[in-house]
Design an enzyme around this catalytic site. Structure first.
Site, PDB file in Angstrom:
ATOM      1  N   LYS A   1     -31.493  25.511  19.231  1.00 55.77           N
ATOM      2  CA  LYS A   1     -30.343  25.022  18.451  1.00 55.77           C
ATOM      3  C   LYS A   1     -29.165  26.002  18.540  1.00 55.77           C
ATOM      4  O   LYS A   1     -29.028  26.709  19.539  1.00 55.77           O
ATOM      5  CB  LYS A   1     -30.764  24.755  17.003  1.00 55.77           C
ATOM      6  CG  LYS A   1     -32.025  23.879  16.915  1.00 55.77           C
ATOM      7  CD  LYS A   1     -32.261  23.306  15.570  1.00 55.77           C
ATOM      8  CE  LYS A   1     -33.582  22.577  15.551  1.00 55.77           C
ATOM      9  NZ  LYS A   1     -33.824  21.873  14.313  1.00 55.77           N
TER      10      LYS A   1
ATOM     11  N   ASN B   1     -36.593  24.460  21.132  1.00 54.03           N
ATOM     12  CA  ASN B   1     -35.210  24.040  20.909  1.00 54.03           C
ATOM     13  C   ASN B   1     -34.558  25.105  20.034  1.00 54.03           C
ATOM     14  O   ASN B   1     -34.815  25.164  18.835  1.00 54.03           O
ATOM     15  CB  ASN B   1     -35.203  22.667  20.204  1.00 54.03           C
ATOM     16  CG  ASN B   1     -33.808  22.237  19.789  1.00 54.03           C
ATOM     17  OD1 ASN B   1     -32.815  22.832  20.201  1.00 54.03           O
ATOM     18  ND2 ASN B   1     -33.736  21.198  18.961  1.00 54.03           N
TER      19      ASN B   1
ATOM     20  N   HIS C   1     -31.580  13.998  19.720  1.00 54.18           N
ATOM     21  CA  HIS C   1     -32.153  14.766  18.609  1.00 54.18           C
ATOM     22  C   HIS C   1     -31.597  14.218  17.299  1.00 54.18           C
ATOM     23  O   HIS C   1     -30.438  13.799  17.239  1.00 54.18           O
ATOM     24  CB  HIS C   1     -31.807  16.254  18.770  1.00 54.18           C
ATOM     25  CG  HIS C   1     -32.586  17.117  17.828  1.00 54.18           C
ATOM     26  ND1 HIS C   1     -32.227  17.255  16.508  1.00 54.18           N
ATOM     27  CD2 HIS C   1     -33.707  17.856  18.006  1.00 54.18           C
ATOM     28  CE1 HIS C   1     -33.107  18.063  15.913  1.00 54.18           C
ATOM     29  NE2 HIS C   1     -34.017  18.440  16.801  1.00 54.18           N
TER      30      HIS C   1
ATOM     31  N   GLY D   1     -37.528  21.184  10.343  1.00 52.01           N
ATOM     32  CA  GLY D   1     -36.933  22.321   9.634  1.00 52.01           C
ATOM     33  C   GLY D   1     -37.265  22.369   8.157  1.00 52.01           C
ATOM     34  O   GLY D   1     -36.651  23.129   7.407  1.00 52.01           O
TER      35      GLY D   1
ATOM     36  N   GLU E   1     -30.480  15.589  14.798  1.00 51.68           N
ATOM     37  CA  GLU E   1     -29.236  16.250  14.357  1.00 51.68           C
ATOM     38  C   GLU E   1     -28.029  15.685  15.111  1.00 51.68           C
ATOM     39  O   GLU E   1     -26.943  15.558  14.545  1.00 51.68           O
ATOM     40  CB  GLU E   1     -29.368  17.775  14.538  1.00 51.68           C
ATOM     41  CG  GLU E   1     -30.336  18.351  13.518  1.00 51.68           C
ATOM     42  CD  GLU E   1     -31.088  19.581  13.969  1.00 51.68           C
ATOM     43  OE1 GLU E   1     -30.704  20.213  14.964  1.00 51.68           O
ATOM     44  OE2 GLU E   1     -32.111  19.907  13.308  1.00 51.68           O
TER      45      GLU E   1
ATOM     46  N   SER F   1     -41.705  21.114  12.301  1.00 51.04           N
ATOM     47  CA  SER F   1     -42.399  22.213  11.616  1.00 51.04           C
ATOM     48  C   SER F   1     -43.739  22.579  12.264  1.00 51.04           C
ATOM     49  O   SER F   1     -44.710  22.890  11.570  1.00 51.04           O
ATOM     50  CB  SER F   1     -42.563  21.902  10.128  1.00 51.04           C
ATOM     51  OG  SER F   1     -41.290  21.762   9.513  1.00 51.04           O
TER      52      SER F   1
ATOM     53  N   GLU G   1     -40.237  12.914  16.474  1.00 48.53           N
ATOM     54  CA  GLU G   1     -39.848  13.933  15.508  1.00 48.53           C
ATOM     55  C   GLU G   1     -39.460  13.261  14.193  1.00 48.53           C
ATOM     56  O   GLU G   1     -38.300  12.830  14.029  1.00 48.53           O
ATOM     57  CB  GLU G   1     -38.646  14.726  16.027  1.00 48.53           C
ATOM     58  CG  GLU G   1     -38.914  15.489  17.300  1.00 48.53           C
ATOM     59  CD  GLU G   1     -38.067  16.755  17.378  1.00 48.53           C
ATOM     60  OE1 GLU G   1     -38.649  17.830  17.493  1.00 48.53           O
ATOM     61  OE2 GLU G   1     -36.832  16.653  17.289  1.00 48.53           O
TER      62      GLU G   1
HETATM   63  C1  PEP Z   1     -36.521  20.304  16.120  1.00 48.17           C
HETATM   64  O1  PEP Z   1     -35.418  20.518  15.638  1.00 48.17           O
HETATM   65  O2  PEP Z   1     -36.620  19.698  17.193  1.00 48.17           O
HETATM   66  C2  PEP Z   1     -37.688  20.791  15.402  1.00 48.17           C
HETATM   67  C3  PEP Z   1     -38.846  20.270  15.707  1.00 48.17           C
HETATM   68  O3  PEP Z   1     -37.455  21.751  14.440  1.00 48.17           O
HETATM   69  P1  PEP Z   1     -38.573  22.521  13.578  1.00 48.17           P
HETATM   70  O4  PEP Z   1     -39.704  22.894  14.485  1.00 48.17           O
HETATM   71  O5  PEP Z   1     -37.860  23.703  13.015  1.00 48.17           O
HETATM   72  O6  PEP Z   1     -39.018  21.574  12.505  1.00 48.17           O
END
Ligand code: PEP
Length: 261
Positions: A11, A9, A95, A173, A97, A212, A167
């Site tokens: 973003k 992803n 997601h 992040g 976000e 992460s 998630e």
């Molecule tokens: C995400 O935004 O879907 C995600 C998993 O981000 P990150 O791997 O940076 O934690």
């Protein structure tokens, strides 16, 4: 048997030039990897470049969001039909976000899930709790609510036509990854909820972990029986890290779950 999936992803990151460079770097190392599935979800304006760069490769294309409506006066929105026409196979819905920053409700997410399927796209449905929700012991209630909003609107078979990504918001992040056991516990819970409605759908359902994931922790996460791959944010913007995560998926044992009676 479930084949692992790793989806990046990207973003709202990168320029057209940096996206092209990233695409060029991720495709060759995956050319011979045929024991897992791979996808990347670039920002909308970079999708056309990705179509070119991914042609003939084993990396599928996805988008990061879609509109819950078919077409019409929805300024700034992008429809499922448009994404399908471009050649997208996957689309992320719900997601954290989108839920937190853009105020998407469980029902809007469910509408987007339905739109994705209507246009032949595979929705990657993101669910997960905040830190406060985990600390107050409501992780299961939150993911069940998010999942059931989609099952209620679209039906349980529709959950199985998509992919679920667990998630935890506190891991996205932040550099703070869920432990493999924490991920496994929630994945098993999610699969159990789906199994209560339809065992066959539950058994075949791909459930990704996101939060992460890096080259250094992917193998331990992917070794868990209910973790079927990863949705990768930050690390998917670094070609070597993404390749390492994809290798971990490629090398992971395929998951065969005994039928629970
Ligand atoms: C995400 O935004 O879907 C995600 C998993 O981000 P990150 O791997 O940076 O934690």
């Amino acid at each position: 048997m479930r084949v692992k999936l790793v989806a990046g992803n990207w973003k709202m990151n990168g320029s057209l030039a940096s996206t092209q460079a990233l695409l060029k770097a991720i495709v060759p190392p995956l050319a011979a990897a045929n024991r897992a599935r791979f996808a990347v979800c670039p920002p909308y304006p970079h999708i056309a470049a990705a179509v070119q760069a991914l042609r003939g490769s084993n990396v599928a294309l996805g988008a990061q969001d879609l509109c819950q409506f078919d077409d019409g006066a929805y300024t700034g929105a992008v429809s499922g039909a448009m994404l399908a026409e471009l050649g997208c196979r996957y689309v992320i819905v719900g997601h954290s976000e989108r839920r937190a920053v853009f105020g998407e409700s469980d029902d809007v997410v469910a509408q987007k899930h339905a739109q994705a399927l209507k246009h032949g796209l595979t929705p990657i449905l993101c669910i997960g709790e905040t830190l406060a929700e985990r600390e107050s012991g409501s992780t299961e209630a939150v993911v069940a609510r998010q999942l059931e909003a989609v099952a209620k609107r679209c039906g349980i078979a529709a959950i199985g036509q998509g992919v679920v990504a667990y998630e935890p918001v506190w891991a996205i992040g932040t550099g703070r990854t869920a432990t493999p056991q924490q991920a496994q516990d929630v994945h098993a819970f999610v699969r159990g909820r789906v199994a209560a409605a339809d065992k066959g759908v539950a058994q075949a359902l791909t459930i990704l972990y996101g939060g992460s994931v890096k080259g250094g922790n992917a193998a331990q996460l992917f070794a868990m029986p209910d973790v079927d791959g990863g949705l990768i944010g930050g690390a998917s913007l670094v070609a070597e890290e993404f390749a390492a995560i994809c290798r971990a998926a490629q090398d992971a044992k395929e998951t065969v779950k005994a039928e629970s009676s």
